[in-house]
Design a protein around this motif. Sequence first.
Motif, PDB file in Angstrom:
ATOM      1  N   GLN A  20       8.484  -9.994   5.093  1.00 32.26           N
ATOM      2  CA  GLN A  20       7.954  -8.649   4.948  1.00 32.26           C
ATOM      3  C   GLN A  20       6.736  -8.723   4.037  1.00 32.26           C
ATOM      4  OE1 GLN A  20      11.150  -6.027   3.565  1.00 32.26           O
ATOM      5  NE2 GLN A  20      11.413  -5.339   5.669  1.00 32.26           N
ATOM      6  N   PHE A  21       5.965  -7.630   4.039  1.00 32.29           N
ATOM      7  CA  PHE A  21       4.796  -7.535   3.179  1.00 32.29           C
ATOM      8  C   PHE A  21       5.007  -6.363   2.229  1.00 32.29           C
ATOM      9  CE2 PHE A  21       3.058  -9.420   7.176  1.00 32.29           C
ATOM     10  CZ  PHE A  21       2.983 -10.699   6.665  1.00 32.29           C
ATOM     11  N   ALA A  22       4.786  -6.617   0.938  1.00 30.97           N
ATOM     12  CA  ALA A  22       5.046  -5.629  -0.108  1.00 30.97           C
ATOM     13  C   ALA A  22       3.750  -5.264  -0.819  1.00 30.97           C
ATOM     14  CB  ALA A  22       6.052  -6.197  -1.119  1.00 30.97           C
ATOM     15  N   ALA A  23       3.729  -4.033  -1.335  1.00 34.88           N
ATOM     16  CA  ALA A  23       2.547  -3.518  -2.030  1.00 34.88           C
ATOM     17  C   ALA A  23       2.840  -3.327  -3.504  1.00 34.88           C
ATOM     18  CB  ALA A  23       2.125  -2.185  -1.407  1.00 34.88           C
ATOM     19  N   LEU A  24       2.085  -4.022  -4.348  1.00 28.08           N
ATOM     20  CA  LEU A  24       2.118  -3.757  -5.782  1.00 28.08           C
ATOM     21  C   LEU A  24       0.982  -2.750  -6.018  1.00 28.08           C
ATOM     22  CD1 LEU A  24       2.348  -6.346  -8.680  1.00 28.08           C
ATOM     23  CD2 LEU A  24       1.218  -4.141  -8.844  1.00 28.08           C
ATOM     24  N   CYS A  25       1.353  -1.479  -6.019  1.00 27.41           N
ATOM     25  CA  CYS A  25       0.376  -0.393  -6.153  1.00 27.41           C
ATOM     26  C   CYS A  25       0.078  -0.198  -7.637  1.00 27.41           C
ATOM     27  CB  CYS A  25       0.941   0.891  -5.557  1.00 27.41           C
ATOM     28  SG  CYS A  25       1.421   0.718  -3.824  1.00 27.41           S
ATOM     29  N   TYR A  26      -1.207  -0.137  -7.970  1.00 22.88           N
ATOM     30  CA  TYR A  26      -1.573  -0.035  -9.381  1.00 22.88           C
ATOM     31  C   TYR A  26      -2.763   0.895  -9.595  1.00 22.88           C
ATOM     32  CZ  TYR A  26      -5.674  -3.017  -8.727  1.00 22.88           C
ATOM     33  OH  TYR A  26      -6.884  -3.514  -8.332  1.00 22.88           O
ATOM     34  N   ARG A  27      -2.873   1.334 -10.840  1.00 27.03           N
ATOM     35  CA  ARG A  27      -4.044   2.089 -11.297  1.00 27.03           C
ATOM     36  C   ARG A  27      -4.266   1.717 -12.754  1.00 27.03           C
ATOM     37  NH1 ARG A  27      -1.594   8.258 -11.970  1.00 27.03           N
ATOM     38  NH2 ARG A  27      -0.281   7.789 -13.782  1.00 27.03           N
ATOM     39  N   ILE A  28      -5.459   2.033 -13.246  1.00 29.73           N
ATOM     40  CA  ILE A  28      -5.748   1.832 -14.665  1.00 29.73           C
ATOM     41  C   ILE A  28      -5.993   3.212 -15.251  1.00 29.73           C
ATOM     42  CG2 ILE A  28      -7.302   0.778 -16.350  1.00 29.73           C
ATOM     43  CD1 ILE A  28      -7.730  -1.464 -14.239  1.00 29.73           C
ATOM     44  N   LYS A  29      -5.169   3.568 -16.236  1.00 32.54           N
ATOM     45  CA  LYS A  29      -5.252   4.880 -16.875  1.00 32.54           C
ATOM     46  C   LYS A  29      -5.311   4.669 -18.382  1.00 32.54           C
ATOM     47  CE  LYS A  29      -3.171   9.417 -16.787  1.00 32.54           C
ATOM     48  NZ  LYS A  29      -2.120  10.262 -16.220  1.00 32.54           N
ATOM     49  N   ASN A  30      -6.343   5.210 -19.013  1.00 33.57           N
ATOM     50  CA  ASN A  30      -6.556   5.017 -20.455  1.00 33.57           C
ATOM     51  C   ASN A  30      -6.559   3.537 -20.825  1.00 33.57           C
ATOM     52  OD1 ASN A  30      -6.578   7.836 -20.780  1.00 33.57           O
ATOM     53  ND2 ASN A  30      -4.354   7.875 -21.039  1.00 33.57           N
ATOM     54  N   ASP A  31      -7.241   2.735 -20.008  1.00 33.79           N
ATOM     55  CA  ASP A  31      -7.365   1.284 -20.207  1.00 33.79           C
ATOM     56  C   ASP A  31      -6.040   0.532 -20.127  1.00 33.79           C
ATOM     57  OD1 ASP A  31     -10.154   1.302 -20.483  1.00 33.79           O
ATOM     58  OD2 ASP A  31      -9.995   1.845 -22.614  1.00 33.79           O
ATOM     59  N   ILE A  54       2.862  -5.625  10.818  1.00 37.19           N
ATOM     60  CA  ILE A  54       2.364  -4.666  11.798  1.00 37.19           C
ATOM     61  C   ILE A  54       1.371  -5.394  12.693  1.00 37.19           C
ATOM     62  CG2 ILE A  54       1.113  -2.502  12.135  1.00 37.19           C
ATOM     63  CD1 ILE A  54       2.122  -1.667   9.305  1.00 37.19           C
ATOM     64  N   ASP A  55       1.645  -5.349  13.978  1.00 37.80           N
ATOM     65  CA  ASP A  55       0.809  -6.052  14.955  1.00 37.80           C
ATOM     66  C   ASP A  55      -0.648  -5.609  14.820  1.00 37.80           C
ATOM     67  OD1 ASP A  55       0.389  -7.824  17.129  1.00 37.80           O
ATOM     68  OD2 ASP A  55       0.353  -6.121  18.509  1.00 37.80           O
ATOM     69  N   GLY A  56      -1.551  -6.579  14.743  1.00 40.54           N
ATOM     70  CA  GLY A  56      -2.972  -6.293  14.671  1.00 40.54           C
ATOM     71  C   GLY A  56      -3.495  -6.004  13.275  1.00 40.54           C
ATOM     72  N   GLN A  57      -2.630  -6.051  12.265  1.00 42.62           N
ATOM     73  CA  GLN A  57      -3.084  -5.815  10.890  1.00 42.62           C
ATOM     74  C   GLN A  57      -2.893  -7.080  10.052  1.00 42.62           C
ATOM     75  OE1 GLN A  57      -1.576  -2.369   8.883  1.00 42.62           O
ATOM     76  NE2 GLN A  57      -2.266  -0.963  10.464  1.00 42.62           N
ATOM     77  N   THR A  58      -3.739  -7.245   9.065  1.00 41.85           N
ATOM     78  CA  THR A  58      -3.558  -8.357   8.130  1.00 41.85           C
ATOM     79  C   THR A  58      -2.305  -8.083   7.297  1.00 41.85           C
ATOM     80  OG1 THR A  58      -4.796  -7.316   6.346  1.00 41.85           O
ATOM     81  CG2 THR A  58      -6.063  -8.657   7.939  1.00 41.85           C
ATOM     82  N   PRO A  59      -1.738  -9.098   6.671  1.00 45.18           N
ATOM     83  CA  PRO A  59      -0.603  -8.855   5.785  1.00 45.18           C
ATOM     84  C   PRO A  59      -0.931  -7.845   4.674  1.00 45.18           C
ATOM     85  CG  PRO A  59      -0.732 -11.180   6.292  1.00 45.18           C
ATOM     86  CD  PRO A  59      -1.978 -10.539   6.857  1.00 45.18           C
ATOM     87  N   GLY A  60      -2.115  -7.940   4.071  1.00 47.98           N
ATOM     88  CA  GLY A  60      -2.492  -6.992   3.024  1.00 47.98           C
ATOM     89  C   GLY A  60      -2.586  -5.573   3.546  1.00 47.98           C
ATOM     90  N   ASP A  61      -3.158  -5.414   4.733  1.00 51.86           N
ATOM     91  CA  ASP A  61      -3.258  -4.078   5.326  1.00 51.86           C
ATOM     92  C   ASP A  61      -1.887  -3.546   5.729  1.00 51.86           C
ATOM     93  OD1 ASP A  61      -5.975  -4.071   4.883  1.00 51.86           O
ATOM     94  OD2 ASP A  61      -6.487  -4.652   6.935  1.00 51.86           O
ATOM     95  N   SER A  62      -0.984  -4.428   6.162  1.00 56.23           N
ATOM     96  CA  SER A  62       0.389  -4.007   6.449  1.00 56.23           C
ATOM     97  C   SER A  62       1.060  -3.502   5.175  1.00 56.23           C
ATOM     98  CB  SER A  62       1.209  -5.164   7.026  1.00 56.23           C
ATOM     99  OG  SER A  62       0.772  -5.516   8.316  1.00 56.23           O
ATOM    100  N   ALA A  63       0.832  -4.185   4.053  1.00 54.32           N
ATOM    101  CA  ALA A  63       1.387  -3.742   2.769  1.00 54.32           C
ATOM    102  C   ALA A  63       0.823  -2.375   2.391  1.00 54.32           C
ATOM    103  CB  ALA A  63       1.088  -4.768   1.680  1.00 54.32           C
TER     104      ALA A  63
END
Length: 153
Positions: A20-31, A54-63
């Motif tokens: 499977q492909f997983a997403a480590l979703c992040y943001r930077i808030k107040n440094d 997902i067929d036709g998508q890169t692993p990163g795009d699937s994540a």
Amino acid sequence: MIKQLPLSLGRAKKADVRTQFAALCYRIKNDKVQVLLVTSRRTKRWIVPKGWPIDGQTPGDSAAQEAWEEAGVVGRADQRPLGMFSYNKHMGDDDGLPVAAMVYAVKVKSLSTDYPEAAERKRKWVTRKKAAQMVDSPELSRILRDFDPRFLV
């Protein structure tokens, strides 16, 4: 660089493992770096968004697509994996299907309130250290704790 822990396949044979492909979703808030966790649908444990290729998508795009479906994330995935973790995906009454999940960083531009699994999951912004404590997988915990977006050049 993130140090990869050995995978734990349990009793599975290596040919039984699914990816499977997983997403480590992040943001930077107040440094400060924050990561987004979501609850799983069945057990309500804290996890990162993940899913099958997902067929036709890169692993990163699937994540990134999984991040949209499970957390309402609008953002862009880095196409290089950060690492991988293993877990057993329970699908019915079996012992679980062994899964190796490749993790990709997804920089969050915005969060939508209307997304496919909004009624089924909660989401929460936390520090990397807190995220590492909240997830069950030692391998994912290490990836979360060691993640530093400054090295994504």
